[in-house]
Design a protein around this motif. Structure first.
Motif, mmCIF file in Angstrom:
data_model
loop_
_atom_site.group_PDB
_atom_site.id
_atom_site.type_symbol
_atom_site.label_atom_id
_atom_site.label_comp_id
_atom_site.label_asym_id
_atom_site.label_seq_id
_atom_site.Cartn_x
_atom_site.Cartn_y
_atom_site.Cartn_z
ATOM 1 N N VAL A 144 0.739 -1.302 -0.026
ATOM 2 C CA VAL A 144 -0.042 -0.108 -0.073
ATOM 3 C C VAL A 144 0.909 1.274 0.197
ATOM 4 O O VAL A 144 0.618 2.162 -0.905
ATOM 5 C CB VAL A 144 -1.031 -0.028 1.259
ATOM 6 N N ALA A 145 2.045 1.355 0.686
ATOM 7 C CA ALA A 145 2.929 2.303 0.852
ATOM 8 C C ALA A 145 3.609 2.408 -0.349
ATOM 9 O O ALA A 145 3.552 3.837 -0.872
ATOM 10 C CB ALA A 145 3.881 2.211 1.906
ATOM 11 N N LEU A 146 3.864 1.499 -1.168
ATOM 12 C CA LEU A 146 4.568 1.585 -2.445
ATOM 13 C C LEU A 146 3.538 2.131 -3.571
ATOM 14 O O LEU A 146 4.092 3.011 -4.210
ATOM 15 C CB LEU A 146 4.985 0.193 -3.005
ATOM 16 N N LEU A 147 2.229 1.888 -3.475
ATOM 17 C CA LEU A 147 1.263 2.375 -4.350
ATOM 18 C C LEU A 147 1.159 3.720 -4.129
ATOM 19 O O LEU A 147 0.962 4.580 -5.147
ATOM 20 C CB LEU A 147 -0.140 1.464 -4.128
ATOM 21 N N VAL A 148 1.152 4.238 -2.884
ATOM 22 C CA VAL A 148 1.027 5.615 -2.454
ATOM 23 C C VAL A 148 2.057 6.375 -3.246
ATOM 24 O O VAL A 148 2.028 7.512 -3.780
ATOM 25 C CB VAL A 148 0.792 5.695 -1.010
ATOM 26 N N VAL A 149 3.420 5.951 -2.804
ATOM 27 C CA VAL A 149 4.558 6.746 -3.316
ATOM 28 C C VAL A 149 4.622 6.654 -4.903
ATOM 29 O O VAL A 149 4.903 7.718 -5.408
ATOM 30 C CB VAL A 149 5.931 6.100 -2.729
ATOM 31 N N GLY A 170 5.772 22.120 -16.286
ATOM 32 C CA GLY A 170 6.311 23.243 -16.168
ATOM 33 C C GLY A 170 5.884 23.588 -14.596
ATOM 34 O O GLY A 170 6.608 24.715 -14.169
ATOM 35 N N ARG A 171 5.274 22.907 -14.018
ATOM 36 C CA ARG A 171 5.094 23.550 -12.653
ATOM 37 C C ARG A 171 6.185 22.992 -11.707
ATOM 38 O O ARG A 171 6.339 21.556 -11.533
ATOM 39 C CB ARG A 171 3.827 22.886 -12.150
ATOM 40 N N THR A 172 6.959 23.821 -11.179
ATOM 41 C CA THR A 172 8.026 23.275 -10.327
ATOM 42 C C THR A 172 7.923 23.306 -8.692
ATOM 43 O O THR A 172 8.904 22.773 -8.121
ATOM 44 C CB THR A 172 9.496 24.285 -10.720
ATOM 45 N N ALA A 173 6.997 24.013 -8.357
ATOM 46 C CA ALA A 173 6.680 24.058 -6.754
ATOM 47 C C ALA A 173 6.071 22.809 -6.424
ATOM 48 O O ALA A 173 5.365 22.087 -6.940
ATOM 49 C CB ALA A 173 5.634 24.994 -6.548
ATOM 50 N N THR A 174 6.757 22.207 -5.276
ATOM 51 C CA THR A 174 6.491 21.024 -4.828
ATOM 52 C C THR A 174 5.474 21.112 -3.529
ATOM 53 O O THR A 174 5.580 21.669 -2.560
ATOM 54 C CB THR A 174 7.682 20.244 -4.043
ATOM 55 N N PRO A 175 3.987 20.566 -3.519
ATOM 56 C CA PRO A 175 3.063 20.785 -2.656
ATOM 57 C C PRO A 175 3.648 19.974 -1.481
ATOM 58 O O PRO A 175 4.197 18.908 -1.518
ATOM 59 C CB PRO A 175 2.006 19.994 -3.443
ATOM 60 N N ALA A 176 3.323 20.657 -0.412
ATOM 61 C CA ALA A 176 3.653 19.919 0.674
ATOM 62 C C ALA A 176 3.191 18.919 1.197
ATOM 63 O O ALA A 176 3.672 17.918 1.916
ATOM 64 C CB ALA A 176 3.510 21.068 1.973
ATOM 65 N N THR A 177 1.786 18.498 0.662
ATOM 66 C CA THR A 177 1.192 17.127 0.808
ATOM 67 C C THR A 177 1.718 16.105 0.237
ATOM 68 O O THR A 177 2.087 15.032 0.938
ATOM 69 C CB THR A 177 -0.116 17.507 0.420
ATOM 70 N N ALA A 178 2.503 16.358 -0.814
ATOM 71 C CA ALA A 178 3.294 15.358 -1.435
ATOM 72 C C ALA A 178 4.331 14.946 -0.764
ATOM 73 O O ALA A 178 4.852 13.717 -0.586
ATOM 74 C CB ALA A 178 3.623 15.769 -2.972
ATOM 75 N N ILE A 179 5.051 15.853 -0.206
ATOM 76 C CA ILE A 179 6.319 15.580 0.516
ATOM 77 C C ILE A 179 6.083 15.099 1.900
ATOM 78 O O ILE A 179 6.511 13.936 2.187
ATOM 79 C CB ILE A 179 7.096 17.099 0.835
ATOM 80 N N ALA A 189 3.229 13.007 2.563
ATOM 81 C CA ALA A 189 2.670 11.787 2.212
ATOM 82 C C ALA A 189 3.965 10.748 1.751
ATOM 83 O O ALA A 189 3.843 9.657 2.357
ATOM 84 C CB ALA A 189 1.659 11.876 1.011
ATOM 85 N N THR A 190 5.009 11.232 1.270
ATOM 86 C CA THR A 190 5.997 10.402 0.823
ATOM 87 C C THR A 190 7.015 10.032 1.813
ATOM 88 O O THR A 190 7.046 9.050 2.263
ATOM 89 C CB THR A 190 6.926 11.120 -0.344
ATOM 90 N N VAL A 191 7.115 11.065 2.766
ATOM 91 C CA VAL A 191 7.879 10.732 3.975
ATOM 92 C C VAL A 191 7.164 9.814 5.001
ATOM 93 O O VAL A 191 7.791 9.019 5.485
ATOM 94 C CB VAL A 191 7.916 12.096 4.902
ATOM 95 N N LEU A 192 6.013 9.781 5.033
ATOM 96 C CA LEU A 192 5.060 8.791 5.816
ATOM 97 C C LEU A 192 4.955 7.680 5.195
ATOM 98 O O LEU A 192 5.048 6.607 6.052
ATOM 99 C CB LEU A 192 3.637 9.235 5.940
ATOM 100 N N ALA A 193 4.812 7.590 3.903
ATOM 101 C CA ALA A 193 5.024 5.900 3.202
ATOM 102 C C ALA A 193 6.293 5.440 3.488
ATOM 103 O O ALA A 193 6.444 4.074 3.745
ATOM 104 C CB ALA A 193 4.556 6.277 1.817
ATOM 105 N N VAL A 194 7.437 6.100 3.367
ATOM 106 C CA VAL A 194 8.837 5.442 3.432
ATOM 107 C C VAL A 194 8.992 5.392 4.961
ATOM 108 O O VAL A 194 9.512 4.091 5.277
ATOM 109 C CB VAL A 194 9.903 6.403 2.832
ATOM 110 N N ALA A 195 8.579 5.970 5.929
ATOM 111 C CA ALA A 195 8.741 5.736 7.195
ATOM 112 C C ALA A 195 7.911 4.599 7.696
ATOM 113 O O ALA A 195 8.443 3.712 8.448
ATOM 114 C CB ALA A 195 8.344 6.905 8.110
#
Length: 112
Positions: free
Chosen positions: A59-64, A78-87, A89-95
């Motif tokens: 499940v975590a792999l699918l989320v990431v 062309g959108r370069t700003a990283t949304p905080a939610t993506a960061i 969610a990724t940190v939580l999935a990896v953790a």
């Protein structure tokens, strides 16, 4: 931090996007490897707890993977700003995968 010169910006056009895309691919490849190792452990031990760990890791792999795919599409458009939610969610999935691996390996003997 000093602003880049126009020459430096011209040299790096598109390279930052490519580096970010490759970083997402490396992260997903690492999570795939961790999930496969957990699956191997679950098959060897035939433990319900190990099977649950594999499910959680998948499940975590699918989320990431979904976040990485979405982020790559944003970068390519062309959108370069990283949304905080993506960061977050990724940190939580990896953790989550790291904790699952730690608990799984500490609770069972490794059999290779």
């Amino acid at each position: 931090m000093t602003p880049e010169s126009p020459a430096a910006a011209a040299r790096d056009s598109g390279l930052a996007t490519e580096r970010t895309a490759l970083a997402w691919r490396r992260t997903i490849a690492s999570l795939c490897t961790a999930t496969l190792l957990l699956a191997h452990q679950a098959v060897v031990t035939r433990s319900a707890a190990d099977a649950a760990a594999v499910s959680t890791a998948m499940v975590a792999l699918l989320v990431v993977s979904a976040i990485g795919h979405r982020r790559n599409r944003q970068l390519r458009s062309g959108r370069t700003a990283t949304p905080a939610t993506a960061i977050v969610a990724t940190v939580l999935a990896v953790a989550t995968i790291a904790m699952v691996i730690a608990v799984t390996l500490s609770g069972s003997s490794l059999r290779w």
